[in-house]
Design an enzyme around this catalytic site. Structure first.
Site, PDB file in Angstrom:
ATOM      1  N   ASN A  10      36.715  63.761 -26.495  1.00 25.42           N
ATOM      2  CA  ASN A  10      36.839  63.567 -24.919  1.00 25.42           C
ATOM      3  C   ASN A  10      37.946  64.672 -24.591  1.00 25.42           C
ATOM      4  OD1 ASN A  10      38.164  62.629 -22.411  1.00 25.42           O
ATOM      5  ND2 ASN A  10      37.359  60.865 -22.762  1.00 25.42           N
ATOM      6  N   HIS A  13      41.817  65.260 -21.147  1.00 19.72           N
ATOM      7  CA  HIS A  13      43.387  65.617 -20.656  1.00 19.72           C
ATOM      8  C   HIS A  13      43.618  66.921 -21.066  1.00 19.72           C
ATOM      9  CE1 HIS A  13      44.061  61.529 -19.912  1.00 19.72           C
ATOM     10  NE2 HIS A  13      43.663  60.966 -20.918  1.00 19.72           N
ATOM     11  N   HIS A  46      35.013  62.189 -18.441  1.00 19.38           N
ATOM     12  CA  HIS A  46      34.968  61.055 -17.671  1.00 19.38           C
ATOM     13  C   HIS A  46      35.293  61.749 -16.182  1.00 19.38           C
ATOM     14  CE1 HIS A  46      37.027  56.974 -16.390  1.00 19.38           C
ATOM     15  NE2 HIS A  46      35.958  57.175 -15.541  1.00 19.38           N
ATOM     16  N   ARG A  48      36.309  60.933 -13.016  1.00 18.45           N
ATOM     17  CA  ARG A  48      36.687  59.851 -12.198  1.00 18.45           C
ATOM     18  C   ARG A  48      36.386  60.178 -10.776  1.00 18.45           C
ATOM     19  NH1 ARG A  48      40.524  56.457 -15.221  1.00 18.45           N
ATOM     20  NH2 ARG A  48      40.856  55.669 -13.126  1.00 18.45           N
ATOM     21  N   ARG A  52      40.790  63.178 -10.980  1.00 20.10           N
ATOM     22  CA  ARG A  52      42.181  63.523 -11.319  1.00 20.10           C
ATOM     23  C   ARG A  52      42.309  64.510 -12.620  1.00 20.10           C
ATOM     24  NH1 ARG A  52      44.515  57.856 -13.595  1.00 20.10           N
ATOM     25  NH2 ARG A  52      43.658  57.017 -11.661  1.00 20.10           N
ATOM     26  N   GLU A  73      30.911  59.799 -19.109  1.00 17.62           N
ATOM     27  CA  GLU A  73      31.677  58.460 -18.781  1.00 17.62           C
ATOM     28  C   GLU A  73      31.853  58.372 -17.327  1.00 17.62           C
ATOM     29  OE1 GLU A  73      35.369  57.992 -20.479  1.00 17.62           O
ATOM     30  OE2 GLU A  73      34.708  57.610 -22.632  1.00 17.62           O
ATOM     31  N   THR A 104      41.358  53.997 -18.689  1.00 21.26           N
ATOM     32  CA  THR A 104      40.222  52.725 -18.389  1.00 21.26           C
ATOM     33  C   THR A 104      41.339  51.634 -19.005  1.00 21.26           C
ATOM     34  OG1 THR A 104      38.534  54.291 -18.905  1.00 21.26           O
ATOM     35  CG2 THR A 104      38.097  52.300 -18.844  1.00 21.26           C
ATOM     36  N   GLU A 154      29.764  50.645 -26.215  1.00 16.65           N
ATOM     37  CA  GLU A 154      31.045  51.040 -26.893  1.00 16.65           C
ATOM     38  C   GLU A 154      31.895  49.946 -26.609  1.00 16.65           C
ATOM     39  OE1 GLU A 154      32.638  54.801 -24.884  1.00 16.65           O
ATOM     40  OE2 GLU A 154      34.387  54.518 -26.117  1.00 16.65           O
ATOM     41  N   HIS A 194      38.915  54.146 -27.605  1.00 17.90           N
ATOM     42  CA  HIS A 194      40.096  54.032 -26.632  1.00 17.90           C
ATOM     43  C   HIS A 194      41.320  53.832 -27.661  1.00 17.90           C
ATOM     44  CE1 HIS A 194      42.551  53.479 -23.118  1.00 17.90           C
ATOM     45  NE2 HIS A 194      41.273  53.838 -22.583  1.00 17.90           N
TER      46      HIS A 194
END
Ligand code: PXP
Length: 248
Positions: A10, A13, A46, A48, A52, A73, A104, A154, A194
């Site tokens: 992922n 970030h 993801h 969002r 962000r 996601e 999340t 998941e 996660h």
């Protein structure tokens, strides 16, 4: 049961850092390509609702340029469904989303929105996109995922990764194992993610039903120390060690 886990990296970030300065680097696409070079089996982003980190433009560039596959996601809302239908990722993973949260929090409450999620599945799957639901290690929620018609779940490992008391960790791990077994019996494919790190991934990778892991924050964090390729390689090694612990 295959002794292989697909690692989806992922890259959200990487975009978080870029957005801190609203500039052009670091680029999540460059990070995705490096992760693939180091052995990632897929890339997860993801998108969002508040944008962000990952932006719409990142999504289309990543979709176009990566050599593996894209797991998108997203929240279970119409805007995101339309974006998914246009982008056509390999897989859509529905996650709960609240504006105020840092990341999340918890899994989807599938039980209370079976009809809504089924409608989304009916839009997504006919386009050849896999459909997955992110849920806590909760048998009722997993039964509801089956009812919605998801191909996979998941399991949220967030709580497992946050607990510090050893007895509590083991208890949460048992819940995850039971959930994985239950889901597989229902014919669902089982993924997890996660909060996973090199240190805590082993016990999750040792669960025989788990086929795919989504890992982001720790890999991007450790890329500051070792570079992303090395961070991905270290994670793959930690996953392999966990797989070696699977019952024969
Ligand atoms: N799986 C889901 C559904 C997520 O929302 C996230 C965070 O975006 C992850 C996995 C990855 O979690 P982490 O960044 O803590 O590795």
């Amino acid at each position: 049961m295959k002794n292989k886990i697909r690692l989806f990296v992922n890259v959200d970030h990487v975009a978080t850092l870029r957005e801190a300065r609203k500039t052009v680097e670091p680029d999540p696409l460059t990070a995705a390509l490096l992760a693939e070079k180091a052995g990632a089996d897929g890339i997860t982003v993801h998108l969002r609702e508040d944008r962000r980190h990952i932006q719409d433009n990142d999504l289309s560039r990543i979709r176009e340029k990566i050599h593996t596959v894209l797991n998108l996601e997203m929240a279970a809302v119409e805007e995101m469904v339309q974006i998914a239908l246009k982008t056509k990722p390999y897989q859509v993973s529905l996650v709960p989303e609240k504006r105020q949260e840092i990341t999340t929090e918890g899994g989807l409450d599938v039980v209370s929105q079976i009809v809504h999620l089924k409608k989304i599945r009916e839009q997504i799957q006919p386009k050849g996109i896999r459909f997955s639901l992110f849920v806590g290690p909760d048998l009722r929620q997993i039964d509801a995922c089956r009812e919605v018609g998801a191909e996979s779940i998941e399991i949220n490992t967030g709580l497992y990764t946050e607990l510090r008391d050893e007895a509590a960790v083991q208890q949460e791990l048992e819940k995850i194992k039971n959930s994985a077994r239950h889901a597989a019996k229902l014919g669902l494919r089982v993924f997890a993610g996660h909060g996973l790190t090199d240190e805590n991934v082993g016990a999750i990778a040792a669960i025989p039903e788990i086929e795919e892991l989504n890992i982001g924050h720790s890999l991007v964090s450790r890329s500051v120390y070792f570079g992303l390729e090395q961070a991905v390689k270290n994670m793959k090694q930690a996953i392999q060690k966990g797989i070696a612990q699977r019952p024969h």
